[in-house]
Design a protein around this motif. Structure first.
Motif, PDB file in Angstrom:
ATOM      1  N   ILE A   1      31.891 -46.909  22.480  1.00  0.00           N
ATOM      2  CA  ILE A   1      32.926 -46.530  21.510  1.00  0.00           C
ATOM      3  C   ILE A   1      32.501 -46.826  20.083  1.00  0.00           C
ATOM      4  O   ILE A   1      32.665 -46.001  19.174  1.00  0.00           O
ATOM      5  CB  ILE A   1      34.252 -47.271  21.831  1.00  0.00           C
ATOM      6  CG1 ILE A   1      34.810 -46.799  23.184  1.00  0.00           C
ATOM      7  CG2 ILE A   1      35.275 -47.046  20.723  1.00  0.00           C
ATOM      8  CD1 ILE A   1      36.002 -47.599  23.655  1.00  0.00           C
ATOM      9  N   ILE A   2      31.927 -48.004  19.855  1.00  0.00           N
ATOM     10  CA  ILE A   2      31.698 -48.488  18.485  1.00  0.00           C
ATOM     11  C   ILE A   2      30.340 -48.089  17.923  1.00  0.00           C
ATOM     12  O   ILE A   2      30.200 -47.908  16.708  1.00  0.00           O
ATOM     13  CB  ILE A   2      31.866 -50.021  18.433  1.00  0.00           C
ATOM     14  CG1 ILE A   2      33.309 -50.384  18.798  1.00  0.00           C
ATOM     15  CG2 ILE A   2      31.509 -50.581  17.068  1.00  0.00           C
ATOM     16  CD1 ILE A   2      33.598 -51.863  18.783  1.00  0.00           C
ATOM     17  N   GLU A   3      29.330 -47.924  18.765  1.00  0.00           N
ATOM     18  CA  GLU A   3      27.969 -47.700  18.266  1.00  0.00           C
ATOM     19  C   GLU A   3      27.852 -46.519  17.298  1.00  0.00           C
ATOM     20  O   GLU A   3      27.201 -46.648  16.244  1.00  0.00           O
ATOM     21  CB  GLU A   3      27.004 -47.500  19.435  1.00  0.00           C
ATOM     22  CG  GLU A   3      25.551 -47.369  18.978  1.00  0.00           C
ATOM     23  CD  GLU A   3      24.598 -47.162  20.132  1.00  0.00           C
ATOM     24  OE1 GLU A   3      23.407 -47.489  19.976  1.00  0.00           O
ATOM     25  OE2 GLU A   3      25.050 -46.656  21.190  1.00  0.00           O
ATOM     26  N   PRO A   4      28.467 -45.351  17.558  1.00  0.00           N
ATOM     27  CA  PRO A   4      28.339 -44.242  16.590  1.00  0.00           C
ATOM     28  C   PRO A   4      28.892 -44.597  15.215  1.00  0.00           C
ATOM     29  O   PRO A   4      28.298 -44.231  14.193  1.00  0.00           O
ATOM     30  CB  PRO A   4      29.138 -43.113  17.247  1.00  0.00           C
ATOM     31  CG  PRO A   4      29.184 -43.461  18.697  1.00  0.00           C
ATOM     32  CD  PRO A   4      29.227 -44.949  18.759  1.00  0.00           C
ATOM     33  N   TYR A   5      30.029 -45.293  15.177  1.00  0.00           N
ATOM     34  CA  TYR A   5      30.626 -45.665  13.889  1.00  0.00           C
ATOM     35  C   TYR A   5      29.762 -46.685  13.161  1.00  0.00           C
ATOM     36  O   TYR A   5      29.628 -46.648  11.933  1.00  0.00           O
ATOM     37  CB  TYR A   5      32.035 -46.225  14.115  1.00  0.00           C
ATOM     38  CG  TYR A   5      32.972 -45.243  14.785  1.00  0.00           C
ATOM     39  CD1 TYR A   5      33.578 -44.216  14.051  1.00  0.00           C
ATOM     40  CD2 TYR A   5      33.230 -45.320  16.147  1.00  0.00           C
ATOM     41  CE1 TYR A   5      34.435 -43.309  14.658  1.00  0.00           C
ATOM     42  CE2 TYR A   5      34.079 -44.418  16.772  1.00  0.00           C
ATOM     43  CZ  TYR A   5      34.677 -43.417  16.021  1.00  0.00           C
ATOM     44  OH  TYR A   5      35.519 -42.519  16.635  1.00  0.00           O
ATOM     45  N   LEU A   6      29.170 -47.602  13.917  1.00  0.00           N
ATOM     46  CA  LEU A   6      28.313 -48.618  13.314  1.00  0.00           C
ATOM     47  C   LEU A   6      27.060 -47.981  12.704  1.00  0.00           C
ATOM     48  O   LEU A   6      26.658 -48.312  11.579  1.00  0.00           O
ATOM     49  CB  LEU A   6      27.923 -49.658  14.366  1.00  0.00           C
ATOM     50  CG  LEU A   6      27.262 -50.949  13.863  1.00  0.00           C
ATOM     51  CD1 LEU A   6      28.199 -51.701  12.933  1.00  0.00           C
ATOM     52  CD2 LEU A   6      26.874 -51.826  15.038  1.00  0.00           C
ATOM     53  N   ASN A   7      26.455 -47.052  13.428  1.00  0.00           N
ATOM     54  CA  ASN A   7      25.276 -46.353  12.907  1.00  0.00           C
ATOM     55  C   ASN A   7      25.633 -45.460  11.729  1.00  0.00           C
ATOM     56  O   ASN A   7      24.846 -45.308  10.785  1.00  0.00           O
ATOM     57  CB  ASN A   7      24.623 -45.518  14.013  1.00  0.00           C
ATOM     58  CG  ASN A   7      23.900 -46.382  15.028  1.00  0.00           C
ATOM     59  OD1 ASN A   7      23.355 -47.430  14.689  1.00  0.00           O
ATOM     60  ND2 ASN A   7      23.897 -45.957  16.284  1.00  0.00           N
ATOM     61  N   PHE A   8      26.817 -44.882  11.773  1.00  0.00           N
ATOM     62  CA  PHE A   8      27.291 -44.059  10.642  1.00  0.00           C
ATOM     63  C   PHE A   8      27.421 -44.912   9.388  1.00  0.00           C
ATOM     64  O   PHE A   8      26.970 -44.523   8.305  1.00  0.00           O
ATOM     65  CB  PHE A   8      28.638 -43.430  11.010  1.00  0.00           C
ATOM     66  CG  PHE A   8      29.268 -42.651   9.882  1.00  0.00           C
ATOM     67  CD1 PHE A   8      28.860 -41.358   9.600  1.00  0.00           C
ATOM     68  CD2 PHE A   8      30.276 -43.213   9.108  1.00  0.00           C
ATOM     69  CE1 PHE A   8      29.442 -40.633   8.561  1.00  0.00           C
ATOM     70  CE2 PHE A   8      30.856 -42.499   8.070  1.00  0.00           C
ATOM     71  CZ  PHE A   8      30.445 -41.204   7.800  1.00  0.00           C
ATOM     72  N   LEU A   9      28.020 -46.094   9.537  1.00  0.00           N
ATOM     73  CA  LEU A   9      28.184 -46.997   8.400  1.00  0.00           C
ATOM     74  C   LEU A   9      26.831 -47.476   7.891  1.00  0.00           C
ATOM     75  O   LEU A   9      26.611 -47.579   6.686  1.00  0.00           O
ATOM     76  CB  LEU A   9      29.055 -48.189   8.814  1.00  0.00           C
ATOM     77  CG  LEU A   9      29.297 -49.269   7.753  1.00  0.00           C
ATOM     78  CD1 LEU A   9      30.035 -48.685   6.555  1.00  0.00           C
ATOM     79  CD2 LEU A   9      30.098 -50.423   8.354  1.00  0.00           C
ATOM     80  N   ARG A  10      25.915 -47.767   8.811  1.00  0.00           N
ATOM     81  CA  ARG A  10      24.594 -48.261   8.423  1.00  0.00           C
ATOM     82  C   ARG A  10      23.823 -47.218   7.617  1.00  0.00           C
ATOM     83  O   ARG A  10      23.032 -47.566   6.724  1.00  0.00           O
ATOM     84  CB  ARG A  10      23.802 -48.631   9.673  1.00  0.00           C
ATOM     85  CG  ARG A  10      22.410 -49.179   9.413  1.00  0.00           C
ATOM     86  CD  ARG A  10      21.787 -49.670  10.696  1.00  0.00           C
ATOM     87  NE  ARG A  10      21.667 -48.609  11.678  1.00  0.00           N
ATOM     88  CZ  ARG A  10      20.603 -47.808  11.779  1.00  0.00           C
ATOM     89  NH1 ARG A  10      19.587 -47.965  10.959  1.00  0.00           N
ATOM     90  NH2 ARG A  10      20.560 -46.869  12.706  1.00  0.00           N
ATOM     91  N   ALA A  11      24.055 -45.949   7.901  1.00  0.00           N
ATOM     92  CA  ALA A  11      23.312 -44.879   7.232  1.00  0.00           C
ATOM     93  C   ALA A  11      23.863 -44.541   5.853  1.00  0.00           C
ATOM     94  O   ALA A  11      23.190 -43.862   5.067  1.00  0.00           O
ATOM     95  CB  ALA A  11      23.312 -43.631   8.103  1.00  0.00           C
ATOM     96  N   LEU A  12      25.075 -44.994   5.537  1.00  0.00           N
ATOM     97  CA  LEU A  12      25.689 -44.643   4.259  1.00  0.00           C
ATOM     98  C   LEU A  12      25.069 -45.445   3.114  1.00  0.00           C
ATOM     99  O   LEU A  12      24.952 -46.663   3.203  1.00  0.00           O
ATOM    100  CB  LEU A  12      27.190 -44.914   4.294  1.00  0.00           C
ATOM    101  CG  LEU A  12      28.054 -43.978   5.129  1.00  0.00           C
ATOM    102  CD1 LEU A  12      29.505 -44.444   5.094  1.00  0.00           C
ATOM    103  CD2 LEU A  12      27.955 -42.548   4.612  1.00  0.00           C
ATOM    104  N   PRO A  13      24.671 -44.800   2.017  1.00  0.00           N
ATOM    105  CA  PRO A  13      24.210 -45.539   0.838  1.00  0.00           C
ATOM    106  C   PRO A  13      25.401 -46.189   0.144  1.00  0.00           C
ATOM    107  O   PRO A  13      26.489 -45.597   0.072  1.00  0.00           O
ATOM    108  CB  PRO A  13      23.577 -44.453  -0.040  1.00  0.00           C
ATOM    109  CG  PRO A  13      24.266 -43.194   0.368  1.00  0.00           C
ATOM    110  CD  PRO A  13      24.588 -43.341   1.834  1.00  0.00           C
ATOM    111  N   PRO A  14      25.240 -47.400  -0.384  1.00  0.00           N
ATOM    112  CA  PRO A  14      26.372 -48.107  -1.019  1.00  0.00           C
ATOM    113  C   PRO A  14      27.028 -47.316  -2.140  1.00  0.00           C
ATOM    114  O   PRO A  14      28.245 -47.361  -2.296  1.00  0.00           O
ATOM    115  CB  PRO A  14      25.718 -49.385  -1.550  1.00  0.00           C
ATOM    116  CG  PRO A  14      24.530 -49.588  -0.688  1.00  0.00           C
ATOM    117  CD  PRO A  14      24.024 -48.215  -0.343  1.00  0.00           C
TER     118      PRO A  14
END
Length: 286
Positions: free
Chosen positions: A126-139
């Protein structure tokens, strides 16, 4: 013989080889001296306009000026405090306080979520896609949204640093949990350990090195995000000062801030490595 450390010889007398740490520091000091000498030579020969590459002395003077009381201008008796009414060390401390708040929250939340993801396939799915999405976002991609939500004060900056640090810690924890040897877990259960004892005695110790490594990565990434966090209302703050100095074409002060940011990053990383050695002395000895 091949592979042996070099020996120092003085008048045919063999002296003990230099300790590895001392040799490493000597190499670093020599490299730094060479770097500064090349920098000074380039600026002294005016190969690059001083507006773009100031001399080492100009950068040093800017750092001193930002750390002391000084006259507003030559011949003007009124004195002002540092830069933007704060000393350079006060700008640095303000940024470190934001880092400690944002990364500190990530250090609390990241391992908890990572451990849950590592031990539960359902939670991980459930959480892994959202976590990877957040990790890929530039600040810089969501700093504007955080300002809209939390204002231009420290709250939005702390949230930005938290979001920058959190994914690295959580993912490292997941990797640590999933990397625990099944044989170790089965051995603990065969010896009569229950689930809680297995988690406490096997999984947590085996995962801790990965968690600390994730914290190192997170702190480094959060520290590189400090300028983005302090683009708006970032004074006091070393990132905000660097950004403002750049806007004012004050290149010596900008470079001085960059040097302070870089040295602080090295010190923070060394501190975390030292804490890691104390916390997980068994790392690499299994």
């Amino acid at each position: 013989m091949a592979g042996e450390p070099p020996l120092l010889r003085v008048k045919n007398a063999v002296i003990e080889p230099l300790p590895q740490t001392v040799r490493a520091w000597l190499v670093r000091i020599v490299a730094l001296v060479v770097f500064v000498a090349v920098w000074w030579l380039i600026s002294a020969l005016h190969l690059i306009d001083e507006k773009f590459l100031p001399t080492p002395k100009s950068v040093w003077d800017a750092a001193v000026r930002a750390s002391t009381w000084h006259q507003v201008a030559p011949g003007v008796p009124r004195e002002v405090l540092g830069e933007q009414n704060y000393f350079l060390w006060e700008h640095l401390v303000a940024s470190l306080q934001r880092i400690f708040a944002g990364v500190g929250a990530a250090i609390v939340v990241g391992p908890i979520l990572g451990f849950a993801m590592g031990t539960s396939k359902t939670i991980n799915t459930i959480i892994e896609p959202y976590l990877n999405f957040l990790r890929a976002l530039p600040p810089l991609g969501y700093i504007g949204l955080l300002i809209v939500w939390f204002g231009i004060g420290d709250t939005s900056k702390i949230w930005l640093l938290f979001l920058a640090a959190f994914p690295a810690i959580a993912i490292s924890t997941v990797n640590g949990v999933q990397g625990v040897s099944v044989d170790q877990i089965n051995a603990a259960r065969a010896l009569g350990a229950n689930r809680l004892q297995t988690i406490r005695g096997v999984i947590v110790p085996a995962t801790l090195p990965e968690v600390i490594n994730g914290i190192r990565i997170a702190v480094g990434f959060a520290w590189t995000t400090v300028v983005a966090a302090e683009l708006n209302n970032g004074i006091p703050g070393i990132g905000g000062l660097a950004y403002l100095a750049g806007q004012q074409l004050n290149t010596p002060l900008t470079i001085a801030c960059i040097i302070v940011i870089g040295i602080t990053a090295l010190l923070l990383d060394s501190l975390i490595k030292w804490i890691g050695l104390l916390a997980v002395p068994w790392k690499g000895k299994a």
